[in-house]
Design a protein around this motif. Structure first.
Motif, PDB file in Angstrom:
ATOM      1  N   GLN A 351      14.092  -7.188 -25.450  1.00 42.14           N
ATOM      2  CA  GLN A 351      13.437  -6.833 -24.326  1.00 42.14           C
ATOM      3  C   GLN A 351      13.577  -5.413 -23.746  1.00 42.14           C
ATOM      4  N   ARG A 353      14.852  -2.856 -25.762  1.00 38.07           N
ATOM      5  CA  ARG A 353      14.323  -1.837 -26.441  1.00 38.07           C
ATOM      6  C   ARG A 353      12.934  -1.724 -26.256  1.00 38.07           C
ATOM      7  N   GLU A 354      11.928  -3.009 -25.972  1.00 35.57           N
ATOM      8  CA  GLU A 354      10.664  -2.879 -25.912  1.00 35.57           C
ATOM      9  C   GLU A 354      10.440  -2.210 -24.731  1.00 35.57           C
ATOM     10  N   ARG A 355      11.044  -2.426 -23.540  1.00 36.31           N
ATOM     11  CA  ARG A 355      11.015  -1.502 -22.138  1.00 36.31           C
ATOM     12  C   ARG A 355      11.202  -0.048 -22.502  1.00 36.31           C
ATOM     13  N   ARG A 357      10.941   1.561 -25.333  1.00 32.91           N
ATOM     14  CA  ARG A 357       9.837   1.773 -26.206  1.00 32.91           C
ATOM     15  C   ARG A 357       8.568   2.159 -25.427  1.00 32.91           C
ATOM     16  N   GLN A 358       8.299   1.155 -24.481  1.00 34.89           N
ATOM     17  CA  GLN A 358       7.259   1.533 -23.733  1.00 34.89           C
ATOM     18  C   GLN A 358       7.203   2.639 -22.589  1.00 34.89           C
ATOM     19  N   ARG A 359       8.576   2.799 -22.315  1.00 35.56           N
ATOM     20  CA  ARG A 359       8.861   3.830 -21.383  1.00 35.56           C
ATOM     21  C   ARG A 359       8.701   5.275 -22.031  1.00 35.56           C
ATOM     22  N   ARG A 360       9.242   5.190 -23.281  1.00 29.80           N
ATOM     23  CA  ARG A 360       9.229   6.361 -23.980  1.00 29.80           C
ATOM     24  C   ARG A 360       7.712   6.799 -24.437  1.00 29.80           C
ATOM     25  N   GLU A 361       6.957   5.775 -24.757  1.00 29.26           N
ATOM     26  CA  GLU A 361       5.532   5.925 -24.978  1.00 29.26           C
ATOM     27  C   GLU A 361       4.791   6.486 -23.912  1.00 29.26           C
ATOM     28  N   ALA A 362       4.856   5.969 -22.829  1.00 33.12           N
ATOM     29  CA  ALA A 362       4.172   6.392 -21.370  1.00 33.12           C
ATOM     30  C   ALA A 362       4.557   7.800 -21.262  1.00 33.12           C
ATOM     31  N   GLU A 363       5.964   8.138 -21.302  1.00 33.28           N
ATOM     32  CA  GLU A 363       6.409   9.543 -21.016  1.00 33.28           C
ATOM     33  C   GLU A 363       5.716  10.486 -22.102  1.00 33.28           C
TER      34      GLU A 363
END
Length: 508
Positions: A351, A353-355, A357-363
């Motif tokens: 979880q 790592r998923e958060r 990853r989502q944060r990196r994708e949003a950034e």
């Protein structure tokens, strides 16, 4: 890449057969199986016992035992008194010693010999009878002179290899156990014995894992006491009730000596008298993984005697097994708890790592959007500068209004979007693009900006308007080319329309 220790191609045919039989039972990797078989002198039974029970500290003695070679004895000097004392101590040790329960390795079904067809059986019947007739004197001769290896011997037991002449079909251990149960029911009637539908090796492994008891019963249909033992002892109500009691944790395996696995079990358990029963359970006082024969019940006896001996052996081991079972269950609970904790930790990490990853994708998306916005602004600014430079350059290239002395003149009245009507004379030979350039650069021409500037490189100007006539409506497109005289004529009233505004009006 295979190492020299695990190269199967360097093994002999007998060693490859032993390796296949060992891996079919233990499902161990070949690289780890070959060194273990070599330490066991390629004896499958010893290697399987080492795999499940652990290797002993003396590997040389085990290898010698596998070859049926007695270990060398050190010379000893003692007197008569010491011999008597040593004999008494050995007698006491032999009474209290527990024999390890052997783990019989059944023959894989893939290696079972197929039954010949009826025609081949009829053809080879005379040769089979002749072989039986000639085998009797040769076997007797081999018995008198054992040092002559006339017949092949079993490397594990040292006995002559026998051929199954009973006509009983060879089955897998599970199917053979079910056949024994069916034949027992047909012969002695319905019963409530706790039958196990698995082979001896599987039953032994389950008994070892569950810290229970395994009662092995071997029956020989040719023995005189088999019928009375089955009817009066095994089917006795008290014996059946004791075996079915769930608190006794008793597992019963009954084998018929006509089956291959049962015969191997009888040889491994050193069965010399029938009816034969052996009670097997874990022996933690020897080692944490050992399982031994704690009681043997041989020969004919009454149901009460059989039950009393069985109860005594069971009671002597029940408390130790209960303690071991509780400790084993506690270890399993702790292991399961650790596994659940590890799974929860892994889920939490997943979880996180998923958060991340989502944060990196949003950034990354925000950075890409900001970069695209900056690039668009920079491109728009650059385009506006080039457009302004082009207008200055084109304003300097606009031809002046023709004089009165020129004859081919076109008078045009232009209605600009943000200005009043403009009257302008153009030469009839001027291109229609000259009219568009005049409208595009009208503000610069009015301001008097006619300085010489260079044309911006890599820029293609697009006019954001079009010039049309009112009645009738005619669009003078700059891309169509042509001269003003050809398109407009001698004079004309023209309107400058914005392209976007014109499209909106046409849509409405």
């Amino acid at each position: 890449m295979a190492t020299p220790d695990s190269d199967i191609s360097e093994l002999t045919e007998a060693q490859q057969l032993a390796l296949q039989q060992y891996t079919s039972v233990t499902d161990q990797d070949v690289r780890a199986a070959i060194p273990l078989l070599r330490r066991s002198q390629w004896n499958v039974e010893i290697a399987v016992a080492k795999f499940f029970d652990g290797e002993g500290p003396d590997l040389v003695a085990e290898a010698l035992a596998a070859q049926n070679v007695p270990p060398p004895r050190a010379p000893r000097q003692e007197n008569l008194q010491q011999s008597l004392l040593h004999g008494q101590v050995n007698a006491l040790r032999s009474q209290n010693r527990l024999d390890a329960a052997p783990r019989v390795v059944p023959q894989p079904e893939s290696q079972a010999l197929p039954q010949p067809s009826l025609i081949l059986a009829i053809i080879f019947t005379p040769f089979k009878l002749l072989y039986k007739i000639l085998a009797v004197p040769f076997r007797f001769f081999a018995y008198l002179f054992p040092f002559l290896r006339i017949f092949p011997r079993n490397p594990t037991t040292g006995t002559l290899r026998s051929v199954n002449t009973s006509g009983r079909r060879a089955l897998s251990p599970a199917d053979a156990a079910q056949r024994v149960q069916r034949e027992f029911t047909e012969e002695y009637g319905e019963n409530s014995l706790p039958w196990t539908s698995q082979g001896y090796a599987t039953s032994l492994d389950q008994t070892k894992r569950e810290y229970g008891f395994l009662l092995v019963i071997l029956l020989s249909p040719e023995h005189d006491d088999t019928t009375s033992f089955c009817r009066e002892v095994l089917m006795n109500a008290e014996v059946t009730s004791f075996l079915n009691d769930p608190t006794n944790t008793m597992r019963v395996w009954i084998g018929d000596l006509r089956d291959s696995e049962a015969y191997q079990v009888s040889t491994a358990l050193k069965c010399t008298k029938f009816p034969f029963s052996a009670l097997i359970c874990n022996t933690p006082e020897i080692s944490s993984t050992s399982i031994s024969v704690v009681s043997r019940l041989t020969g004919p006896m009454t149901a009460s005697t059989y039950l009393s001996k069985l109860r005594a052996a069971h009671a002597a081991r029940a408390s130790q097994l209960e303690t071991g079972r509780v400790a084993h269950n506690l270890q399993n609970s702790e292991r399961n708890l650790r596994a659940e904790q590890d799974q929860a930790y892994e889920r939490s990490l997943a979880q996180d790592r998923e958060r991340a990853r989502q944060r990196r994708e949003a950034e990354a998306a925000a950075a890409a959007a900001e970069k695209a916005r900056l690039d668009a602004e920079r491109n728009a600014t650059l385009l506006a500068e080039k457009r302004k430079a082009w207008r200055k350059w084109r304003a300097s290239k606009v031809k002046p209004e023709p004089g009165l002395e020129e004859k081919e003149i076109v008078r045009i009245a232009l209605k600009l979007p943000e200005a009043a009507r403009v009257m302008r004379k153009f030469r009839a030979s001027d291109e229609i693009e000259e009219l568009y350039a005049f409208v595009e650069c009208y503000e610069d021409l009015q301001a008097g900006i006619t300085e010489e500037v260079e044309k911006p490189e890599g820029y293609e100007h697009e006019f954001g308007f079009r010039i049309v006539s009112t009645l009738p409506r005619v669009v003078y497109d700059v891309k169509g080319g042509g001269t003003i005289g050809e398109k407009v004529g001698r004079s004309g009233n023209l309107i400058v329309e914005s392209i976007f505004e014109g499209e909106e009006e046409e849509g409405e």
